[in-house]
Write a protein that holds these residues in place. Structure first.
Motif, PDB file in Angstrom:
ATOM      1  N   ILE A  97       0.831  -1.205   0.000  1.00  0.00           N
ATOM      2  CA  ILE A  97       0.000   0.000   0.000  1.00  0.00           C
ATOM      3  C   ILE A  97       0.867   1.257   0.000  1.00  0.00           C
ATOM      4  N   SER A  98       1.941   1.261   0.786  1.00  0.00           N
ATOM      5  CA  SER A  98       2.853   2.415   0.823  1.00  0.00           C
ATOM      6  C   SER A  98       3.517   2.613  -0.530  1.00  0.00           C
ATOM      7  N   GLY A  99       3.949   1.527  -1.139  1.00  0.00           N
ATOM      8  CA  GLY A  99       4.569   1.621  -2.461  1.00  0.00           C
ATOM      9  C   GLY A  99       3.628   2.204  -3.491  1.00  0.00           C
ATOM     10  N   LEU A 100       2.382   1.742  -3.479  1.00  0.00           N
ATOM     11  CA  LEU A 100       1.398   2.284  -4.412  1.00  0.00           C
ATOM     12  C   LEU A 100       1.105   3.754  -4.128  1.00  0.00           C
ATOM     13  N   PHE A 101       1.013   4.086  -2.845  1.00  0.00           N
ATOM     14  CA  PHE A 101       0.732   5.479  -2.462  1.00  0.00           C
ATOM     15  C   PHE A 101       1.851   6.408  -2.930  1.00  0.00           C
ATOM     16  N   PHE A 102       3.092   6.043  -2.618  1.00  0.00           N
ATOM     17  CA  PHE A 102       4.209   6.927  -2.970  1.00  0.00           C
ATOM     18  C   PHE A 102       4.487   6.929  -4.476  1.00  0.00           C
ATOM     19  N   ALA A 103       4.221   5.828  -5.157  1.00  0.00           N
ATOM     20  CA  ALA A 103       4.365   5.821  -6.621  1.00  0.00           C
ATOM     21  C   ALA A 103       3.324   6.742  -7.249  1.00  0.00           C
TER      22      ALA A 103
END
Length: 116
Positions: A97-103
Motif C-alpha cells: 500500500i505504501s509503495g502504491l501510495f508513494f508511486a
C-alpha cells in the motif's frame, strides 16, 4: 511537517490492518484431529477422529480453526490467532500500500509539473 508524515504513516498502517483483517475471507482447509472415539483400524490404530477444518489469511494463514472450541468447522473469535503471521501480513500489506501510495504521489508530481 513531521505531523503530516506521522498522519500519513498512521493512515497507511490502518489501511494495511483493515486489508489484512479482510483476508480472513480467504479460507483454505487443513486436516486436524478432533477427537479420539472413532473406530480403530489398521490405518488408525489409536482411534483418533480427523476432520478438514478451515484456516484463513493471506498471504500467510493467521487464523486457524481450533477443534477444541464450540463451533468446529467455522472461523470465529474463539479460534487460534497466530500473532507473528498476522504481523507479517500487516507488514506485507503496508509495504504494498505504501509503495502504491508513494508511486502515485510521485507520478502525480511529474504529471502536474509538466502542465505548469
Amino acid at each position: 511537517m513531521m505531523k503530516k508524515h506521522l498522519l500519513t504513516i498512521a493512515t497507511l498502517l490502518s489501511i494495511a490492518i483493515v486489508t489484512t483483517l479482510s483476508t480472513i475471507a480467504v479460507q483454505t482447509r487443513y486436516r486436524a484431529r478432533v477427537g479420539n472415539v472413532c473406530q480403530i483400524t489398521d490405518d488408525n490404530p489409536e482411534g483418533f477422529c480427523y476432520r478438514e477444518l478451515p484456516k484463513a489469511g493471506f498471504p500467510f494463514v493467521f487464523v486457524v480453526d481450533s477443534p477444541s472450541t464450540s463451533v468446529v468447522g467455522a472461523i470465529g473469535l474463539e479460534d487460534d490467532v497466530l500473532p507473528g503471521r498476522f504481523a507479517a501480513n500487516v507488514l506485507i500489506h503496508f509495504g504494498v500500500i505504501s509503495g502504491l501510495f508513494f508511486a502515485g504521489k510521485h507520478l502525480s508530481r511529474r504529471c502536474c509539473a509538466k502542465t505548469r
